[in-house]
Motif scaffolding. Structure first.
Motif, PDB file in Angstrom:
ATOM      1  N   GLN A  18       0.811  -1.219   0.000  1.00  0.00           N
ATOM      2  CA  GLN A  18       0.000   0.000   0.000  1.00  0.00           C
ATOM      3  C   GLN A  18       0.843   1.269   0.000  1.00  0.00           C
ATOM      4  O   GLN A  18       0.357   2.349   0.339  1.00  0.00           O
ATOM      5  CB  GLN A  18      -0.913   0.003   1.241  1.00  0.00           C
ATOM      6  N   HIS A  19       2.116   1.138  -0.386  1.00  0.00           N
ATOM      7  CA  HIS A  19       2.992   2.296  -0.333  1.00  0.00           C
ATOM      8  C   HIS A  19       3.861   2.396  -1.588  1.00  0.00           C
ATOM      9  O   HIS A  19       4.093   1.417  -2.285  1.00  0.00           O
ATOM     10  CB  HIS A  19       3.915   2.210   0.900  1.00  0.00           C
ATOM     11  N   ARG A  23       1.991   0.978  -4.744  1.00  0.00           N
ATOM     12  CA  ARG A  23       0.681   1.621  -4.588  1.00  0.00           C
ATOM     13  C   ARG A  23       0.315   2.425  -5.832  1.00  0.00           C
ATOM     14  O   ARG A  23      -0.818   2.323  -6.336  1.00  0.00           O
ATOM     15  CB  ARG A  23       0.690   2.542  -3.369  1.00  0.00           C
ATOM     16  N   ARG A  26      -0.664   0.231  -8.692  1.00  0.00           N
ATOM     17  CA  ARG A  26      -2.015  -0.312  -8.528  1.00  0.00           C
ATOM     18  C   ARG A  26      -3.063   0.739  -8.885  1.00  0.00           C
ATOM     19  O   ARG A  26      -4.046   0.448  -9.578  1.00  0.00           O
ATOM     20  CB  ARG A  26      -2.229  -0.774  -7.082  1.00  0.00           C
ATOM     21  N   GLU A  27      -2.841   1.953  -8.418  1.00  0.00           N
ATOM     22  CA  GLU A  27      -3.821   3.014  -8.647  1.00  0.00           C
ATOM     23  C   GLU A  27      -3.946   3.385 -10.121  1.00  0.00           C
ATOM     24  O   GLU A  27      -5.022   3.782 -10.576  1.00  0.00           O
ATOM     25  CB  GLU A  27      -3.435   4.259  -7.828  1.00  0.00           C
TER      26      GLU A  27
END
Length: 298
Positions: A18-19, A23, A26-27
């Motif tokens: 998530q970092h 991240r 993924r976004e």
């Protein structure tokens, strides 16, 4: 690129993925990560995923049934198809006995479309998973961890940053430690498969044609070519008497390139000498290494 992670600890991945680059990838849709709870594929009320090894011994092994059932739900291609390279996916068992993860291995995997990562736990995984499901085993080093979750996160990170668009500057990956020309070629091959790449390449071609008579922009960077990366510095130029090397302040791009190449050779010579046998060395490189060997022997 799609990552399918099979684990008994799905919550583990809420943090590491998530970092940073992962991240952002993924976004922006460069990668898609899906985590599958192995216990969801059990068929008893205790949701049992492990059992004792035949023949005795310490510890427990992950059972084959839940892993095979999970893989079947993902509709992975047959193992023989994957092994012969006729599929653009791979089922990987993270294991300390596997092939060592290197930058070249990461680059090859980055050229695929989907990776299924099986995270082992306890004393290991039933051997039938390795023999009849996984088409490769990968290790992140010559040491033992509690499970395959950390190696899976490492693999996702190492591969994601090689995908087109993941880094702000595509040349960053070319200049990093261990990066050989093969890594660059794999990254380029992957770029050719990305949706919309044709338009991007056409735009580049137009720009190139417009500027084909323009003088080349001076460039003081150099790819690692499989060596460790060269040292890098930023402001201030003088920090508590610790000064940035004069060569980097000179503005002479050839001198800077030479300094960086020599420092990369020097770092590799002292810390990872075995890498020198795998890279292409110029006559100038070889002369510099001879100098280092003489200094080390004196």
């Amino acid at each position: 690129m799609k990552f399918e992670i099979i684990t008994i600890f799905p919550d583990f991945f809420h943090g590491p993925l998530q970092h940073g680059i992962v991240r952002r990838a993924r976004e922006t849709g460069i990668i898609d990560i899906r985590v599958h709870d192995l216990r969801a594929f059990t068929h008893d009320r205790h949701r049992t995923v492990d059992d004792r090894p035949f023949g005795g011994g310490e510890g427990m092994l992950l059972k084959p049934e839940p892993i095979f059932d999970c893989a079947e739900s993902l509709a992975v291609s047959p193992r023989e198809v994957r092994i012969t390279g006729r599929a653009t996916e791979s089922v990987i068992l993270l294991s300390p006995r596997g092939t060592l993860l290197t930058q070249d291995v990461a680059a090859h995997l980055a050229s695929l479309d989907r990776l299924v990562l099986i995270c082992g736990r306890y004393e290991g995984v039933d051997e039938r998973v390795s023999e009849h499901l996984a088409d490769r085993e990968i290790s992140v080093g010559d040491y033992v961890l509690s499970g395959g979750e950390l190696p899976a996160a490492v693999l996702v990170d190492a591969i994601s940053r090689l995908l087109p668009g993941a880094l702000g500057n595509e040349n960053s990956a070319r200049q990093e430690s261990f990066t050989s020309s093969g890594v660059t070629k794999s990254s380029n091959a992957r770029a050719a498969k990305v949706k919309g790449n044709a338009h991007s390449e056409n735009s580049k071609s137009v720009r190139k044609n417009k500027n084909e008579d323009a003088p080349a922009v001076p460039d003081s960077t150099c790819g690692s070519g499989g060596l460790l990366d060269y040292p890098q510095y930023t402001r201030p130029a003088d920090f508590h008497g610790m000064k940035v090397p004069e060569e980097l302040m000179s503005g002479n791009h050839d001198e800077i390139r030479r300094w960086r190449r020599e420092r990369a050779l020097e770092k590799t010579f002292h810390h990872r000498p075995e890498l020198l046998d795998r890279v292409e060395l110029s006559a100038e490189d070889k002369n510099f290494l001879q100098k280092l060997r003489r200094e080390a022997a004196s």
